[in-house]
Scaffold this motif. Sequence first.
Motif, mmCIF file in Angstrom:
data_model
loop_
_atom_site.group_PDB
_atom_site.id
_atom_site.type_symbol
_atom_site.label_atom_id
_atom_site.label_comp_id
_atom_site.label_asym_id
_atom_site.label_seq_id
_atom_site.Cartn_x
_atom_site.Cartn_y
_atom_site.Cartn_z
ATOM 1 N N LEU A 160 -69.281 125.426 7.410
ATOM 2 C CA LEU A 160 -68.663 125.493 6.093
ATOM 3 C C LEU A 160 -69.492 126.362 5.040
ATOM 4 C CD1 LEU A 160 -67.511 121.920 5.541
ATOM 5 C CD2 LEU A 160 -66.121 123.878 6.182
ATOM 6 N N SER A 161 -70.735 126.648 5.114
ATOM 7 C CA SER A 161 -71.507 127.762 4.424
ATOM 8 C C SER A 161 -70.914 129.029 4.720
ATOM 9 C CB SER A 161 -72.790 127.527 4.588
ATOM 10 O OG SER A 161 -73.224 128.078 6.042
ATOM 11 N N ILE A 162 -70.486 129.102 5.798
ATOM 12 C CA ILE A 162 -69.992 130.660 6.216
ATOM 13 C C ILE A 162 -68.603 130.661 5.942
ATOM 14 C CG2 ILE A 162 -69.612 132.030 8.243
ATOM 15 C CD1 ILE A 162 -71.698 130.660 9.766
ATOM 16 N N ILE A 163 -67.733 129.540 6.285
ATOM 17 C CA ILE A 163 -66.273 129.710 5.632
ATOM 18 C C ILE A 163 -66.001 128.479 5.042
ATOM 19 C CG2 ILE A 163 -63.789 129.900 6.783
ATOM 20 C CD1 ILE A 163 -65.047 130.988 9.294
ATOM 21 N N PRO A 164 -66.015 128.409 3.899
ATOM 22 C CA PRO A 164 -65.930 127.237 2.886
ATOM 23 C C PRO A 164 -64.737 126.243 3.255
ATOM 24 C CG PRO A 164 -66.921 128.934 1.736
ATOM 25 C CD PRO A 164 -66.430 129.529 2.827
ATOM 26 N N GLU A 165 -63.558 127.300 3.637
ATOM 27 C CA GLU A 165 -62.455 126.374 3.810
ATOM 28 C C GLU A 165 -61.707 126.257 5.243
ATOM 29 O OE1 GLU A 165 -60.878 124.953 0.671
ATOM 30 O OE2 GLU A 165 -62.694 125.480 -0.104
ATOM 31 N N HIS A 166 -62.981 126.382 6.051
ATOM 32 C CA HIS A 166 -62.692 126.151 7.296
ATOM 33 C C HIS A 166 -61.741 124.651 7.648
ATOM 34 C CE1 HIS A 166 -62.967 126.130 11.827
ATOM 35 N NE2 HIS A 166 -63.094 127.133 11.837
ATOM 36 N N PRO A 167 -60.454 124.859 7.906
ATOM 37 C CA PRO A 167 -59.802 123.326 7.935
ATOM 38 C C PRO A 167 -60.540 122.494 9.115
ATOM 39 C CG PRO A 167 -58.468 125.083 8.960
ATOM 40 C CD PRO A 167 -59.418 125.864 8.265
ATOM 41 N N ASP A 168 -60.691 123.031 10.088
ATOM 42 C CA ASP A 168 -61.344 122.199 11.228
ATOM 43 C C ASP A 168 -62.726 121.672 10.703
ATOM 44 O OD1 ASP A 168 -59.076 122.081 13.089
ATOM 45 O OD2 ASP A 168 -59.915 123.769 13.856
ATOM 46 N N GLY A 169 -63.487 122.346 10.013
ATOM 47 C CA GLY A 169 -64.663 121.939 9.850
ATOM 48 C C GLY A 169 -64.717 120.918 8.687
ATOM 49 N N LEU A 170 -63.696 121.173 7.798
ATOM 50 C CA LEU A 170 -63.404 120.218 6.705
ATOM 51 C C LEU A 170 -63.069 118.801 7.368
ATOM 52 C CD1 LEU A 170 -61.694 122.522 4.079
ATOM 53 C CD2 LEU A 170 -64.179 121.471 3.746
ATOM 54 N N HIS A 171 -62.093 119.014 7.865
ATOM 55 C CA HIS A 171 -61.504 117.717 8.645
ATOM 56 C C HIS A 171 -62.515 117.022 9.300
ATOM 57 C CE1 HIS A 171 -58.815 116.214 12.029
ATOM 58 N NE2 HIS A 171 -58.987 115.071 11.228
ATOM 59 N N LEU A 172 -63.242 117.623 10.310
ATOM 60 C CA LEU A 172 -64.108 116.804 11.370
ATOM 61 C C LEU A 172 -65.177 116.556 10.339
ATOM 62 C CD1 LEU A 172 -63.489 118.897 14.524
ATOM 63 C CD2 LEU A 172 -62.633 116.648 13.830
ATOM 64 N N LEU A 173 -65.789 117.093 9.565
ATOM 65 C CA LEU A 173 -66.982 116.862 8.613
ATOM 66 C C LEU A 173 -66.645 115.395 8.008
ATOM 67 C CD1 LEU A 173 -69.787 116.945 7.453
ATOM 68 C CD2 LEU A 173 -68.835 118.479 5.809
ATOM 69 N N GLY A 174 -65.300 115.417 7.478
ATOM 70 C CA GLY A 174 -64.993 114.474 6.709
ATOM 71 C C GLY A 174 -64.815 112.900 7.528
ATOM 72 N N VAL A 175 -64.527 113.185 8.814
ATOM 73 C CA VAL A 175 -64.444 112.205 9.870
ATOM 74 C C VAL A 175 -65.742 111.597 10.194
ATOM 75 C CG1 VAL A 175 -63.826 111.313 12.184
ATOM 76 C CG2 VAL A 175 -62.259 112.771 10.872
ATOM 77 N N ALA A 176 -66.665 112.570 10.147
ATOM 78 C CA ALA A 176 -68.140 112.386 10.570
ATOM 79 C C ALA A 176 -68.707 111.591 9.484
ATOM 80 C CB ALA A 176 -68.873 113.605 10.780
ATOM 81 N N MET A 177 -68.642 111.878 8.197
ATOM 82 C CA MET A 177 -69.156 111.377 7.088
ATOM 83 C C MET A 177 -68.445 110.037 6.725
ATOM 84 S SD MET A 177 -69.438 114.429 4.277
ATOM 85 C CE MET A 177 -69.823 113.372 2.981
ATOM 86 N N GLY A 178 -67.268 109.713 7.088
ATOM 87 C CA GLY A 178 -66.402 108.427 7.112
ATOM 88 C C GLY A 178 -67.317 107.593 7.994
ATOM 89 N N GLY A 179 -67.557 107.959 9.142
ATOM 90 C CA GLY A 179 -68.533 107.324 10.021
ATOM 91 C C GLY A 179 -69.640 106.650 9.480
ATOM 92 N N SER A 180 -70.234 107.554 8.844
ATOM 93 C CA SER A 180 -71.631 107.094 8.118
ATOM 94 C C SER A 180 -71.471 106.401 6.831
ATOM 95 C CB SER A 180 -72.268 108.386 7.856
ATOM 96 O OG SER A 180 -71.828 109.061 6.780
ATOM 97 N N GLY A 181 -70.265 106.053 6.688
ATOM 98 C CA GLY A 181 -70.096 105.146 5.583
ATOM 99 C C GLY A 181 -69.459 105.831 4.137
ATOM 100 N N ASP A 182 -69.599 107.246 3.966
ATOM 101 C CA ASP A 182 -69.256 107.780 2.854
ATOM 102 C C ASP A 182 -67.751 108.209 3.027
ATOM 103 O OD1 ASP A 182 -69.000 109.403 0.611
ATOM 104 O OD2 ASP A 182 -70.162 110.898 1.145
ATOM 105 N N LEU A 183 -66.999 107.098 2.416
ATOM 106 C CA LEU A 183 -65.502 107.182 2.728
ATOM 107 C C LEU A 183 -64.902 107.913 1.704
ATOM 108 C CD1 LEU A 183 -65.046 103.237 3.299
ATOM 109 C CD2 LEU A 183 -65.416 105.046 4.989
ATOM 110 N N ASP A 184 -65.367 107.952 0.326
ATOM 111 C CA ASP A 184 -64.915 108.776 -0.709
ATOM 112 C C ASP A 184 -64.928 110.145 -0.392
ATOM 113 O OD1 ASP A 184 -63.707 106.684 -1.939
ATOM 114 O OD2 ASP A 184 -65.611 106.235 -3.398
ATOM 115 N N GLY A 185 -66.362 110.543 0.225
ATOM 116 C CA GLY A 185 -66.657 111.977 0.424
ATOM 117 C C GLY A 185 -65.778 112.350 1.709
ATOM 118 N N ALA A 186 -65.443 111.336 2.528
ATOM 119 C CA ALA A 186 -64.766 111.908 3.762
ATOM 120 C C ALA A 186 -63.387 112.001 3.250
ATOM 121 C CB ALA A 186 -64.910 110.726 4.765
ATOM 122 N N ALA A 187 -62.757 111.359 2.362
ATOM 123 C CA ALA A 187 -61.458 111.519 1.792
ATOM 124 C C ALA A 187 -61.249 112.873 1.159
ATOM 125 C CB ALA A 187 -61.000 110.414 1.091
#
Length: 379
Positions: A33-60
């Motif tokens: 995302l530092s290379i392509i800030p609006e990369h849809p798959d990167g945003l989506h999957l980073l959100g899923v990963a963050m949700g798994g770590s407990g950051d639900l609002d950040g994931a959303a």
Amino acid sequence: MALPAPDTLLAQAVARHQAGDPAAAIPLYRTLLSIIPEHPDGLHLLGVAMGGSGDLDGAARLIGRAVAVVPGMANAHFNLGNQLSRAWRYEEAVAAYRRLLALEPGHEAGAKMLRVAYHKAMETVWSESPLGDEDDIVIYQHNPGLGDNLLYSTLPELFAKRGKRVWISDQNRTRNPEIHDLVWGMNPYVSGVSTGPGKAGMAPLRKGFLTHSHILNWLTRIEVLHGLPPTNDLPRIYYTPKPHPTLAGRILVDLSSSTIRYPAESMRWFLRFTCERFHYDPAQLVQLRFSAKNVSEDNGGMDDIPSHTIGSIYELCDALAGARAFITVHSGANSLAAAIKGEKPEPAIHCAVDASHYNQKCYIWRNVDYTIVESTPKE
């Protein structure tokens, strides 16, 4: 040192993620995302990963950015709904699941999660929302039975008389389409089906339900809890029954139920007791069977009693309206018979019920004769 290509970074991150190591995947997603800030798959999957770590609002937030970039990402809408649900943001989760189902109507997991989120939103958000003068009424209840739906059947007319338009939630549950058609589809005060937030129904979940326990009839109590005058104590249907060609004047028997189970010996005792008490000729008994598979379950069929197969809920209404008597159990048929009988002398309705449900006064009607019997304990 040059960074790997975006596709390589994504593949590496996904491999770590799928291997069960989201903590290792998160830095790779961030680098992407530092290379392509609006990369849809990167945003989506980073959100899923963050949700798994407990950051639900950040994931959303991240998954929300992904679907803003590519609105057609069905799985992203699904995961957005999941993260919002986990964060108890049920109203937003409902909207996410609805966007998913607009893209993929057959998404079974999405439809299931929508039901869950909608119910939670009704409990935590919409049930506390005051109705404005211009608000439409959307009725929702989550139990699928005929009696469950009939418990709310008087609300549309009462709301309509106050100038409200009344709808039934598309998440309102019925065991089969005929229940919806009879209770809601034929109700002239119902405008149709709505995807809007529930604003009525689910009375037992409302804070005032128990404090109104002095109103024993649940249907009347529901009217009062919705700010309506206590007008009715029997359910309503708006179908006009027709004379049944073969069952008029007979004593009908339906001992089937989907929720409360009764031992077969209790059913035989109840049937014999009722016939002796009211001097019914056993030769006039007709046992009702149902052609549809999702109507009810047998509590011990009486093979020695002639039977008639009911083809639709409307034929059942016709049969009950013209019967001399109806012998049944504490089920949806008990409530339907009470609605059809109203103030008329027939059919006489005799219903077996266990002590617990009788004492709760739920689905207990003044024009029905009740006999306490033993029920089968739930496993």
